[in-house]
Design a protein around this motif. Structure first.
Motif, PDB file in Angstrom:
ATOM      1  N   SER A  72       0.317   5.559  66.296  1.00 32.09           N
ATOM      2  CA  SER A  72      -0.259   4.934  67.481  1.00 32.09           C
ATOM      3  C   SER A  72      -1.708   5.329  67.719  1.00 32.09           C
ATOM      4  O   SER A  72      -2.484   4.510  68.217  1.00 32.09           O
TER       5      SER A  72
ATOM      6  N   ILE B 263       5.599   8.978  52.546  1.00 31.55           N
ATOM      7  CA  ILE B 263       5.236  10.179  53.303  1.00 31.55           C
ATOM      8  C   ILE B 263       6.257  11.287  53.000  1.00 31.55           C
ATOM      9  O   ILE B 263       7.462  11.090  53.164  1.00 31.55           O
TER      10      ILE B 263
ATOM     11  N   PHE C  27      11.164  -1.106  57.189  1.00 32.15           N
ATOM     12  CA  PHE C  27      11.548   0.102  57.912  1.00 32.15           C
ATOM     13  C   PHE C  27      10.434   1.134  57.907  1.00 32.15           C
ATOM     14  O   PHE C  27       9.716   1.280  56.915  1.00 32.15           O
TER      15      PHE C  27
ATOM     16  N   VAL D 115       7.078   0.605  55.912  1.00 33.52           N
ATOM     17  CA  VAL D 115       5.862   0.306  56.693  1.00 33.52           C
ATOM     18  C   VAL D 115       5.418   1.594  57.385  1.00 33.52           C
ATOM     19  O   VAL D 115       6.219   2.356  57.903  1.00 33.52           O
TER      20      VAL D 115
ATOM     21  N   LYS E 141      13.412   6.925  66.587  1.00 31.65           N
ATOM     22  CA  LYS E 141      13.146   7.898  65.529  1.00 31.65           C
ATOM     23  C   LYS E 141      14.248   8.949  65.513  1.00 31.65           C
ATOM     24  O   LYS E 141      14.692   9.405  66.559  1.00 31.65           O
TER      25      LYS E 141
HETATM   26  O1  DLL Z   1       5.748   5.381  64.540  1.00 30.81           O
HETATM   27  C1  DLL Z   1       4.212   3.544  64.493  1.00 30.81           C
HETATM   28  C2  DLL Z   1       5.173   2.784  63.673  1.00 30.81           C
HETATM   29  C3  DLL Z   1       6.089   1.968  64.279  1.00 30.81           C
HETATM   30  C4  DLL Z   1       5.123   2.860  62.284  1.00 30.81           C
HETATM   31  C5  DLL Z   1       6.961   1.213  63.523  1.00 30.81           C
HETATM   32  C6  DLL Z   1       6.004   2.117  61.516  1.00 30.81           C
HETATM   33  C7  DLL Z   1       6.905   1.289  62.132  1.00 30.81           C
HETATM   34  P1  DLL Z   1       3.930   6.995  66.299  1.00 30.81           P
HETATM   35  O2  DLL Z   1       5.066   6.983  67.234  1.00 30.81           O
HETATM   36  O3  DLL Z   1       2.591   7.363  66.808  1.00 30.81           O
HETATM   37  O4  DLL Z   1       3.746   5.592  65.647  1.00 30.81           O
HETATM   38  O5  DLL Z   1       4.337   7.978  65.107  1.00 30.81           O
HETATM   39  C8  DLL Z   1       3.494   8.099  63.995  1.00 30.81           C
HETATM   40  O6  DLL Z   1       5.392   8.532  62.540  1.00 30.81           O
HETATM   41  O7  DLL Z   1       2.233  10.046  61.891  1.00 30.81           O
HETATM   42  C9  DLL Z   1       4.350   9.624  60.738  1.00 30.81           C
HETATM   43  O8  DLL Z   1       4.581  11.013  60.881  1.00 30.81           O
HETATM   44  C10 DLL Z   1       5.588   8.866  61.173  1.00 30.81           C
HETATM   45  N1  DLL Z   1       5.740   7.640  60.387  1.00 30.81           N
HETATM   46  C11 DLL Z   1       5.385   6.391  60.699  1.00 30.81           C
HETATM   47  N2  DLL Z   1       5.717   5.529  59.705  1.00 30.81           N
HETATM   48  C12 DLL Z   1       6.275   6.283  58.718  1.00 30.81           C
HETATM   49  C13 DLL Z   1       6.820   6.004  57.427  1.00 30.81           C
HETATM   50  C14 DLL Z   1       4.663   4.922  64.860  1.00 30.81           C
HETATM   51  N3  DLL Z   1       6.889   4.770  56.936  1.00 30.81           N
HETATM   52  C15 DLL Z   1       4.129   9.037  62.997  1.00 30.81           C
HETATM   53  N4  DLL Z   1       7.274   7.046  56.695  1.00 30.81           N
HETATM   54  C16 DLL Z   1       3.306   9.167  61.730  1.00 30.81           C
HETATM   55  C17 DLL Z   1       7.225   8.300  57.194  1.00 30.81           C
HETATM   56  C18 DLL Z   1       6.273   7.617  59.147  1.00 30.81           C
HETATM   57  N5  DLL Z   1       6.748   8.627  58.392  1.00 30.81           N
END
Ligand code: DLL
Length: 435
Positions: free
Chosen positions: A237, A323, A209, A233, A424
């Protein structure tokens, strides 16, 4: 299982040597091919040739999300467009999208890192992965998908939405792993219960997750409700997508960041100064192998710390701790800094409360007003009397005051009455005027 034993257990001195070679190479490339970086390097009087050690990294300029927006859509690209094989974009909540391209090699590296992640979560080629991250411009769906294929597992590309059908698929296909946001895992649990399906009785055994902040308390809640082992995880992007860092199932103690591809730093978000290992601050990432859109010292806004202590799993790569929030998510309530995750941890700790909540901050005259709505659990709803509800509200208010130093009004609301999220979650509403 360690997917790439050679790279993931590289002795730290060899890792540093590899990083330096790659850093020099990235700097040469961005300086030669991206006008934004040529200007930024020139402005501070640094040339790529002057980089002779990793200690030179703090001399390099930062890259901000705004720089990517300003370069919309292709100005940050370092390669000719005909070598780009895929585009992704993040919409963001404010302003223009940021567009990120990938060459074939970028996609190969990404698939490998995501395969490493799934293996670290305890998965193998024998697993069936129900991938409920959204497919599309968002990197979650395709990122996990390609990693699962690289691992040789069976991937079920369910994407987000259609929750009732997802429950049927989970039951009928017998997936052994679930990948989605942690809030969606709980949503699926609720939907399954409603459909009379007990996820604990299904073959599902692992959850990977991410994409949003969550807490250890939420992990415990998910593991108990779904009867699985849940790991974290991380990714973003701009830098790649999911699979930048991954918690190992062996230790479940921070996420190994793939240091052969990314160079991490922690900085003070206000001064920009680099902080020592262990200190909490903003994560800054330099890509070491990205071809299409290489980034130097990208400010992620994510708050965490670096843990270089050896891990029981044998991987040598540094771990980032869970985080804690984003520097831009921090709420200042009557002068006190509060992160939504701190509130979440307190809520989830209390018996009879479900993990679904909403935080609203408003102004009452000149004062900030914090109101938290949280659902009580079904069991409590059936059995409890009004005075018990009030009692719980007061206990929560007291816990928030004691731990965080802020006064909040807590309201327990009926099960299923708050919004649910397929991707999200967005649980904070700040109604105060921004200065
Ligand atoms: O959320 C990529 C992703 C997809 C990560 C699936 C994990 C699983 P963006 O939409 O660009 O990419 O958002 C990135 O999400 O800077 C964090 O603030 C937050 N984020 C991602 N993973 C975590 C986590 C994806 N495991 C932004 N814990 C990042 C907390 C997370 N925040």
């Amino acid at each position: 299982m360690i997917f790439n034993v050679e790279k993931e257990t590289l002795p730290r001195d060899e890792l540093a040597a590899l990083q330096l070679t790659r850093l020099k190479n990235q700097c040469e490339r961005v300086y030669a091919n991206v006008p934004f970086y040529r200007k930024a390097f020139d402005e501070i009087g640094v040339t790529p040739a002057q980089i002779s050690s990793l200690a030179d990294l703090p001399r390099l300029p930062f890259t901000e999300k705004q720089d990517l927006r300003d370069g919309y859509p292709y100005q940050m690209f370092a390669v000719p467009k005909d070598t780009i094989v895929r585009l992704h974009a993040s919409s963001g909540t404010t302003g223009k999208a940021t567009v990120v391209g990938h060459t074939q090699r970028d996609l190969d590296n990404w698939a490998e890192m995501m395969a490493r992640s799934l293996a670290a979560a305890g998965l193998t080629s024998l697993d069936l992965i129900h991938n409920a991250f959204g497919y599309g411009l968002f990197t979650g769906g395709l990122g996990v998908h390609c990693g699962a294929e690289r691992l040789g597992a069976t991937v079920i590309p369910v994407s987000g939405g259609g929750t009732k059908r997802q429950v049927d698929l989970l039951r009928d296909f017998g997936a052994t792993a679930l990948t989605c946001t942690p809030s969606y895992a709980l949503y699926l649990y609720d939907a399954a219960r409603e459909a009379g399906v007990d996820i604990r009785e299904l073959p599902l055994r692992v959850g990977v997750f991410g994409a949003e902040p969550w807490t250890d308390e939420m992990r415990a809640d998910i593991e108990r409700k779904l009867g699985i082992s849940a790991v974290n995880v991380y990714g973003l992007s701009e830098v790649m997508g999911p699979g930048v860092a991954q918690e190992c199932a062996v230790a479940k103690c921070g996420m190994h960041l793939y240091e052969d591809h990314f160079l991490p730093e922690i900085i003070d978000p206000v001064t920009g100064d680099v902080l020592p290992p262990g200190a909490v601050g903003e994560l800054v990432l330099t890509t070491l192998t990205k071809e299409a859109v290489p980034l130097i010292r990208y400010r992620t806004r994510d708050l965490t710390s670096l843990d270089y202590t050896p891990c029981a799993c044998g991987r040598t790569h540094v771990r980032i701790t869970r985080i804690l929030g984003r520097s831009d998510d921090m709420l200042i309530i009557r002068g006190v800094n509060v992160f939504p995750q701190q509130i979440e941890a307190i809520l989830i700790d209390m018996e009879g409360i479900s993990p679904h909540y909403e935080i609203e901050v408003s102004k009452a005259g000149n004062l900030d007003n914090l109101e938290i709505k949280v659902e009580f659990s079904e069991a409590m709803f059936v059995s409890d009397e009004v005075r018990h509800i009030q009692n719980r509200e007061q206990r929560l208010q007291k816990a928030i005051k004691d731990y965080l130093g802020v006064t909040a009004k807590v309201r327990l609301v009926e099960p299923q009455s708050l919004r649910r999220f397929e991707g999200k979650s967005s649980r904070v509403r700040d109604l105060r005027e921004k200065k």
